[in-house]
Write an enzyme that holds these catalytic residues in place. Sequence first.
Site, PDB file in Angstrom:
ATOM      1  N   CYS A 151       5.649 -41.447 109.121  1.00 54.46           N
ATOM      2  CA  CYS A 151       6.880 -42.235 109.205  1.00 54.46           C
ATOM      3  C   CYS A 151       8.001 -41.347 109.734  1.00 54.46           C
ATOM      4  O   CYS A 151       8.221 -40.254 109.202  1.00 54.46           O
ATOM      5  CB  CYS A 151       7.241 -42.772 107.819  1.00 54.46           C
ATOM      6  SG  CYS A 151       8.852 -43.563 107.761  1.00 54.46           S
ATOM      7  N   CYS A 188      10.789 -40.857 106.720  1.00 52.18           N
ATOM      8  CA  CYS A 188      10.617 -40.035 105.511  1.00 52.18           C
ATOM      9  C   CYS A 188       9.402 -39.117 105.581  1.00 52.18           C
ATOM     10  O   CYS A 188       9.126 -38.404 104.613  1.00 52.18           O
ATOM     11  CB  CYS A 188      10.525 -40.926 104.279  1.00 52.18           C
ATOM     12  SG  CYS A 188       8.947 -41.812 104.156  1.00 52.18           S
ATOM     13  N   CYS A 219       7.197 -48.800 105.933  1.00 53.97           N
ATOM     14  CA  CYS A 219       6.792 -47.646 105.138  1.00 53.97           C
ATOM     15  C   CYS A 219       6.989 -47.960 103.653  1.00 53.97           C
ATOM     16  O   CYS A 219       8.041 -48.453 103.256  1.00 53.97           O
ATOM     17  CB  CYS A 219       7.644 -46.446 105.558  1.00 53.97           C
ATOM     18  SG  CYS A 219       7.477 -45.026 104.483  1.00 53.97           S
ATOM     19  N   CYS A 248      10.130 -45.287 102.200  1.00 53.09           N
ATOM     20  CA  CYS A 248      11.551 -45.401 102.568  1.00 53.09           C
ATOM     21  C   CYS A 248      11.925 -46.817 103.000  1.00 53.09           C
ATOM     22  O   CYS A 248      13.103 -47.092 103.224  1.00 53.09           O
ATOM     23  CB  CYS A 248      11.917 -44.393 103.655  1.00 53.09           C
ATOM     24  SG  CYS A 248      11.244 -44.794 105.281  1.00 53.09           S
ATOM     25  N   CYS A 268       0.581 -53.217 115.065  1.00 54.15           N
ATOM     26  CA  CYS A 268       1.294 -52.992 116.327  1.00 54.15           C
ATOM     27  C   CYS A 268       2.571 -52.232 115.983  1.00 54.15           C
ATOM     28  O   CYS A 268       3.505 -52.794 115.430  1.00 54.15           O
ATOM     29  CB  CYS A 268       1.596 -54.361 116.944  1.00 54.15           C
ATOM     30  SG  CYS A 268       2.318 -54.255 118.567  1.00 54.15           S
TER      31      CYS A 268
HETATM   32 ZN    ZN Z   1       9.126 -43.794 105.437  1.00 53.58          ZN
END
Ligand code: ZN
Length: 164
Positions: free
Chosen positions: A82, A85, A130, A133, A153
């Site tokens: 991510c 984070c 995510c 976060c 996607c």
């Molecule tokens: Zn994250």
Amino acid sequence: MNQFLSRRTFILIPIMSILKIIFKPMQVLASSVASKEEWNFSKDEWKARLSPESFYILREEGTERAFSSQLNNEKRKGIFHCAGCDLPLFSSDKKYDSGTGWPSFWDSIKGSVETKVDFKLIVPRTEYHCSRCGGHQGHVFNDGPLPSGKRYCNNGLALRFVPD
Ligand SMILES: [Zn+2]
């Protein structure tokens, strides 16, 4: 202008306007909240942490242009984290070329993403973000390859690739 077309446009515009008004409150609710308190930053704090492009994707559920991300063609082994984070979200062994122009995966790392339904294009789509976060990553569809049949996607700007 063709008379049929102009008449159809004349009818469609008010319908679209009404739909936009109805679905607007859902768009406001669309931004996902961080599950972990320490990642629960304000809008300004996120702006300071991210590039403007990544902020637009992660925190405002934007979508990058198709074929604009280098990660679309990334073929090396490694982990996609991510960009908000740094939580590991996808492994390169689940990545495939979907032909859509966005990095695509048929599975995520267990527990790394959460989903919700959004109505941004009127038609319901499954948004995922995510799990730590709350940063928006992309949309998941049911037209992916086996064994999962899923197509995650993903926006390349929402990811950071770490090669093995
Ligand atoms: Zn994250």
